[in-house]
Motif scaffolding. Sequence first.
Motif, PDB file in Angstrom:
ATOM      1  N   CYS A  75       9.002   1.642  11.835  1.00  0.00           N
ATOM      2  CA  CYS A  75      10.418   1.331  12.061  1.00  0.00           C
ATOM      3  C   CYS A  75      11.217   2.584  12.412  1.00  0.00           C
ATOM      4  CB  CYS A  75      11.020   0.619  10.847  1.00  0.00           C
ATOM      5  SG  CYS A  75      10.647   1.311   9.259  1.00  0.00           S
ATOM      6  N   ALA A  76      12.393   2.368  12.972  1.00  0.00           N
ATOM      7  CA  ALA A  76      13.273   3.481  13.339  1.00  0.00           C
ATOM      8  C   ALA A  76      13.815   4.157  12.088  1.00  0.00           C
ATOM      9  CB  ALA A  76      14.416   2.986  14.218  1.00  0.00           C
ATOM     10  N   PRO A 101       9.221   6.090   9.922  1.00  0.00           N
ATOM     11  CA  PRO A 101       8.764   5.529   8.649  1.00  0.00           C
ATOM     12  C   PRO A 101       7.791   4.376   8.873  1.00  0.00           C
ATOM     13  CG  PRO A 101      11.165   5.665   8.726  1.00  0.00           C
ATOM     14  CD  PRO A 101      10.662   5.949  10.099  1.00  0.00           C
ATOM     15  N   THR A 102       6.867   4.214   7.926  1.00  0.00           N
ATOM     16  CA  THR A 102       5.925   3.107   7.976  1.00  0.00           C
ATOM     17  C   THR A 102       5.890   2.395   6.630  1.00  0.00           C
ATOM     18  OG1 THR A 102       4.059   4.510   7.359  1.00  0.00           O
ATOM     19  CG2 THR A 102       4.427   4.170   9.714  1.00  0.00           C
ATOM     20  N   ASP A 131      14.744  -1.886  13.361  1.00  0.00           N
ATOM     21  CA  ASP A 131      13.889  -1.864  14.553  1.00  0.00           C
ATOM     22  C   ASP A 131      12.413  -1.707  14.194  1.00  0.00           C
ATOM     23  OD1 ASP A 131      15.998  -2.267  16.246  1.00  0.00           O
ATOM     24  OD2 ASP A 131      16.289  -0.147  16.712  1.00  0.00           O
ATOM     25  N   ALA A 132      11.937  -2.576  13.320  1.00  0.00           N
ATOM     26  CA  ALA A 132      10.538  -2.538  12.878  1.00  0.00           C
ATOM     27  C   ALA A 132       9.653  -3.364  13.793  1.00  0.00           C
ATOM     28  CB  ALA A 132      10.441  -3.056  11.446  1.00  0.00           C
ATOM     29  N   TRP A 133       8.378  -3.013  13.811  1.00  0.00           N
ATOM     30  CA  TRP A 133       7.394  -3.741  14.601  1.00  0.00           C
ATOM     31  C   TRP A 133       6.013  -3.504  13.992  1.00  0.00           C
ATOM     32  CZ3 TRP A 133       4.329  -0.092  17.348  1.00  0.00           C
ATOM     33  CH2 TRP A 133       4.891   1.188  17.473  1.00  0.00           C
ATOM     34  N   THR A 153       0.834  -1.197   0.000  1.00  0.00           N
ATOM     35  CA  THR A 153       0.000   0.000   0.000  1.00  0.00           C
ATOM     36  C   THR A 153       0.865   1.242   0.000  1.00  0.00           C
ATOM     37  OG1 THR A 153      -1.744  -1.184   1.142  1.00  0.00           O
ATOM     38  CG2 THR A 153      -1.850   1.203   1.231  1.00  0.00           C
ATOM     39  N   GLY A 154       2.009   1.195   0.700  1.00  0.00           N
ATOM     40  CA  GLY A 154       2.895   2.348   0.679  1.00  0.00           C
ATOM     41  C   GLY A 154       4.028   2.260   1.669  1.00  0.00           C
TER      42      GLY A 154
END
Length: 157
Positions: free
Chosen positions: A144-145, A66-67, A117-119, A33-34
């Motif tokens: 994420c970081a 950021p996503t 460091d994503a979650w 999606t983005g």
Amino acid sequence: MTMTANHGPSVISAARFVVTFDTAAPAYFSELTGITSEVEPTEYIAADAKTGAIMHTKQFGKTKPPTVILRRGVDGSGTIWAWHQMVRAGAPAARMSGSLQLQDAQGQTKAVYWMTDAWPSKLEVGNLRAGMSEVVLETVTFTCASIDLKHGGDVPW
């Protein structure tokens, strides 16, 4: 990047998206999606020391994490759901680093983004009606970081 005969770099086309985090098995997604990375502009107002004229400028402001938003059919593994539950519980181990690969129909990687460091900050299981034979979709938002483009197209970065 691949150069076309007369129009510069070619456009990347992807048939699937593969995410791999730390020691977890790869997860396959059908839709990206983005990817969002944003720095809010902030206004700075100052008076010129000599003339006293008021100056308005835009400066770098607050950075937002950021996503990455991906969608796929629910596969029944429960891996991302369990990971999201770790996040909800506040477990430090829920932050993982990994890659997002954009692959073509032949499985060739066309671009790789590295997420540090994503979650999974948001998990949605989609819009269903009883009696329908539609695929159950899950939408995952990874926060994420940082996110970096490691390579795209045929150019090693």
